[in-house]
Design a protein around this motif. Structure first.
Motif, PDB file in Angstrom:
ATOM      1  N   PRO A 114      43.418  68.222  46.350  1.00 35.12           N
ATOM      2  CA  PRO A 114      42.487  67.506  45.923  1.00 35.12           C
ATOM      3  C   PRO A 114      43.150  66.566  44.777  1.00 35.12           C
ATOM      4  O   PRO A 114      43.307  67.264  43.773  1.00 35.12           O
ATOM      5  N   ALA A 115      43.037  65.466  44.749  1.00 29.42           N
ATOM      6  CA  ALA A 115      43.535  64.617  43.622  1.00 29.42           C
ATOM      7  C   ALA A 115      42.471  64.771  42.356  1.00 29.42           C
ATOM      8  O   ALA A 115      41.340  64.725  42.594  1.00 29.42           O
ATOM      9  N   GLY A 116      43.223  64.919  41.349  1.00 29.80           N
ATOM     10  CA  GLY A 116      42.370  65.055  39.808  1.00 29.80           C
ATOM     11  C   GLY A 116      41.347  66.316  39.751  1.00 29.80           C
ATOM     12  O   GLY A 116      40.580  66.277  38.937  1.00 29.80           O
ATOM     13  N   ALA A 117      41.564  67.229  40.732  1.00 30.34           N
ATOM     14  CA  ALA A 117      40.495  68.266  40.582  1.00 30.34           C
ATOM     15  C   ALA A 117      40.819  69.211  39.412  1.00 30.34           C
ATOM     16  O   ALA A 117      42.003  69.640  38.967  1.00 30.34           O
ATOM     17  N   ALA A 118      39.868  69.352  38.556  1.00 31.38           N
ATOM     18  CA  ALA A 118      39.714  70.010  37.256  1.00 31.38           C
ATOM     19  C   ALA A 118      39.829  71.594  37.705  1.00 31.38           C
ATOM     20  O   ALA A 118      40.336  72.319  36.929  1.00 31.38           O
TER      21      ALA A 118
END
Length: 296
Positions: free
Chosen positions: A91-95
């Motif tokens: 997933p994009a940008g998942a912290a």
């Protein structure tokens, strides 16, 4: 003209195509035997083209989709071919870390359809990794016929080790929680069943789409819950299910099997006429729910 479905083809022709796809016969033999079904101005070559994958038309998550991040990455496989390569999506940008899913292709290597499946899993919140078993032979060649010719040249003992190494590689990725499942199709379904006998508790769940059964003597080693997705019209694969189920029961293994009425081997692959939209959606919903239950 609308996309053809399995219902537009004679069942015996579909069985013949299945034999061709899985190396039972070569292209010339398929065309010779398919000629009896070529009527009304349709040639055997045209039938083969109609039955073959249409990757771009079926793509659900495009490579440039902003919801995901992706990369091709090499990983070590010291007991296999040494160095391997796969396609990693997340997933994009998942912290936060996400659970992993190892995606295992059919007997053609890492083709565009399997890459699309891998991206779909990233959209659904997983770190997904799809190795290319053909990497030691130059990788997926961009042509299904060439890939089909290459696949038998692999040393399967080494290739099995490559997938075991891929599972360990995914579990150790910094983006991954350390819990992984695996999903595979056809050859890949059989590999999921095999990995379940080898990985013990390192595999949290396995989903095998119309895959071959593992050695019965190894079934007792399975620790992960399994979901078996089966096509009704798939005598080649279904013949081994009763013995596999008996071994699963004897081992006290957790499993569930779903048989989809009226479907063909490959029904989840939306790039070919064997695709069954309703069965594919139901089976994929079940797959995602299974992973969310056992891998999160």
């Amino acid at each position: 003209m609308s996309q053809k479905t399995a219902h537009d083809f004679d069942q015996d022709l579909l069985i013949l195509f299945d034999a061709y796809v899985h190396g039972g016969i070569d292209r010339r033999t398929f065309l010779d035997r398919a000629s009896k079904y070529a009527v009304g101005g349709v040639t055997a070559v045209m039938l083969l083209e109609q039955l073959s994958p249409k990757f771009l038309a079926a793509q659900q998550v495009k490579p440039e989709d902003a919801r995901i991040e992706q990369q091709y990455i090499e990983y070590p496989s010291p007991n296999g071919y040494g160095t391997m390569r796969g396609y990693l999506t997340r997933p994009a940008g998942a912290a936060a870390k996400a659970p992993g899913v190892l995606v295992i292709h059919e007997n053609r290597g890492l083709n565009p359809h399997i890459e699309d499946i891998t991206r779909r899993l990233a959209v659904d919140g997983f770190v997904a990794f799809a190795p290319d078993a053909l990497f030691p032979l130059g990788g997926y060649p961009g042509d299904e016929d060439k890939a089909r010719e290459l696949f038998p040249k692999l040393d399967q003992a080494k290739t099995r080790q490559d997938f075991i190494a891929a599972a360990g590689f995914l579990r150790a990725r910094p983006e991954c929680t350390g819990k992984i499942g695996s999903v595979g199709f056809c050859y890949g379904g059989g590999m999921v069943n095999y990995l379940a006998t080898q990985l013990g508790n390192d595999l949290s769940a396995g989903v095998a789409y119309y895959g071959s059964s593992p050695d019965a003597a190894d079934v007792a080693k399975i620790k992960a819950p399994l979901m078996i997705q089966s096509a009704e019209n798939d005598a080649r694969i279904n013949a081994s299910w009763p013995a596999f189920e008996e071994a699963l029961k004897a081992a006290g293994a957790r499993y569930e099997r779903h048989l989809y009425p009226g479907t063909q081997h490959g029904f989840n692959n939306d790039t070919t006429p064997r695709y069954d939209a309703a069965a594919a959606k139901l089976s994929w919903d079940r797959t995602l729910a299974f992973f969310r239950q056992h891998v999160r």
